[in-house]
Design a protein around this motif. Sequence first.
Motif, short mmCIF file in Angstrom:
data_model
loop_
_atom_site.label_atom_id
_atom_site.label_comp_id
_atom_site.label_asym_id
_atom_site.label_seq_id
_atom_site.Cartn_x
_atom_site.Cartn_y
_atom_site.Cartn_z
N PHE A 58 0.84 -1.19 0.00
CA PHE A 58 0.00 0.00 0.00
C PHE A 58 0.87 1.25 0.00
N GLY A 59 2.10 1.11 0.52
CA GLY A 59 3.02 2.23 0.54
C GLY A 59 2.45 3.42 1.29
N THR A 60 2.34 4.54 0.61
CA THR A 60 1.82 5.77 1.24
C THR A 60 0.35 6.00 0.91
N ALA A 61 -0.35 4.96 0.48
CA ALA A 61 -1.75 5.14 0.07
C ALA A 61 -2.62 5.69 1.19
N LEU A 62 -2.34 5.30 2.44
CA LEU A 62 -3.19 5.73 3.54
C LEU A 62 -2.75 7.06 4.14
N THR A 63 -1.57 7.52 3.79
CA THR A 63 -1.05 8.72 4.44
C THR A 63 -0.73 9.85 3.48
N GLY A 64 -0.57 9.56 2.21
CA GLY A 64 -0.05 10.56 1.30
C GLY A 64 1.46 10.62 1.41
N ALA A 67 5.17 10.66 2.35
CA ALA A 67 5.67 10.03 3.57
C ALA A 67 6.28 11.00 4.58
N GLU A 68 6.80 12.13 4.09
CA GLU A 68 7.50 13.05 4.99
C GLU A 68 6.60 13.51 6.13
N GLY A 69 7.07 13.29 7.36
CA GLY A 69 6.32 13.70 8.54
C GLY A 69 5.17 12.80 8.91
N LYS A 70 4.99 11.72 8.17
CA LYS A 70 3.85 10.82 8.40
C LYS A 70 4.29 9.45 8.89
N GLY A 71 5.55 9.31 9.30
CA GLY A 71 6.09 8.01 9.67
C GLY A 71 5.36 7.35 10.83
N VAL A 72 5.02 8.12 11.85
CA VAL A 72 4.33 7.56 13.01
C VAL A 72 2.94 7.07 12.62
N ALA A 73 2.22 7.91 11.88
CA ALA A 73 0.88 7.53 11.44
C ALA A 73 0.92 6.32 10.53
N SER A 74 1.91 6.29 9.64
CA SER A 74 2.03 5.18 8.70
C SER A 74 2.24 3.86 9.43
N GLN A 75 3.12 3.86 10.42
CA GLN A 75 3.37 2.64 11.17
C GLN A 75 2.14 2.21 11.98
N ALA A 76 1.42 3.18 12.53
CA ALA A 76 0.22 2.86 13.30
C ALA A 76 -0.85 2.23 12.41
N LEU A 77 -1.03 2.78 11.23
CA LEU A 77 -2.03 2.25 10.31
C LEU A 77 -1.63 0.85 9.82
N TYR A 114 -13.60 16.98 -3.98
CA TYR A 114 -12.56 16.12 -4.53
C TYR A 114 -11.20 16.78 -4.28
N TRP A 115 -10.36 16.07 -3.54
CA TRP A 115 -9.06 16.61 -3.18
C TRP A 115 -8.03 16.22 -4.25
N GLU A 116 -7.58 17.20 -4.98
CA GLU A 116 -6.67 16.96 -6.09
C GLU A 116 -5.35 16.35 -5.59
N GLY A 117 -5.00 15.19 -6.15
CA GLY A 117 -3.73 14.55 -5.83
C GLY A 117 -3.70 13.79 -4.52
N CYS A 118 -4.81 13.77 -3.80
CA CYS A 118 -4.86 13.11 -2.49
C CYS A 118 -5.15 11.63 -2.68
N ASP A 119 -4.52 10.79 -1.84
CA ASP A 119 -4.74 9.35 -1.89
C ASP A 119 -5.87 8.96 -0.94
N HIS A 120 -5.76 7.86 -0.23
CA HIS A 120 -6.90 7.27 0.47
C HIS A 120 -7.16 7.82 1.87
N GLY A 121 -6.24 8.57 2.44
CA GLY A 121 -6.43 9.06 3.81
C GLY A 121 -6.43 10.57 3.92
N PRO A 122 -7.47 11.25 3.48
CA PRO A 122 -7.49 12.72 3.53
C PRO A 122 -7.27 13.28 4.93
#
Length: 274
Positions: A166-172, A174-184, A247-255
Amino acid sequence: MAIRETVSVDGTSIVYRVEGDAAARPLVLLHGWAQSLRCWGDGVLDALSAKYRVIAVDLRGHGYSGAPADGYDDPKIWASDVEAVLAAERIESGAVLLGWSYGGLVICDYLAEFGETVVDAIVLVGAITSIGPGQRGGRVGSSMRAAIPAAMSEDPSESIRALGSFGTALTGPAEGKGVASQALFGASLSTPPRVRAALFNRAVGHDELLAGLTVPALILHGTADTVVDVSAARHAAELIPAATASYWEGCDHGPFVEDPQRFVAEVSEFVDGL
């Protein structure tokens, strides 16, 4: 904050978190596939609970809720899970149901079974509204297609690789989202493989329900969503008579992870306008 528990129609324990003024408008949050109520993040929950009575639910099979052997293919059971929480909190009117991803399908299950009496509005975030072959409201994106069926495997080497894809699909980004990414990612892995699989083992369409809705809906969806294709959102927006689409332009699955402040602002503007 309070962690509470209720029991659904089949005896399954449903755990949820309550924050905010008990007299404020109820805002019920339903997370997505292989996640938990913690997906929203403390920042989003704190901001929303400053204005609303926020009730974040662990869906059956997820988080701290019970994980029965069966029942995941029954829309009436999913509907009863939501009803059990509303009843436990003595909510009889004015609620807003907000569903992310699979949570949107659960909202539709609830409305199909119990109607709109208790509900003033719904919010669909990166959501599906139907599931099964040929259902336009359930079209998934490239990340989800690539992960299935390995993401349901009991073999860790398969499931970890698939969920990791899934990579960064849930967070957009990656920069600054490491904690959230690991939690998800951790929430996905902690969801039993049999539950991850069972959620896809059903087929239900809600197009007629959406076309007949009398309550307003906010549809919030990233144009670059690789988990639930943006066409699912556009389909719902076409069907629901009183739909507002963002519709959020360029946004992935986790707005709400990519831009929490914008998410809170758009949801609040919609709810405050009811």
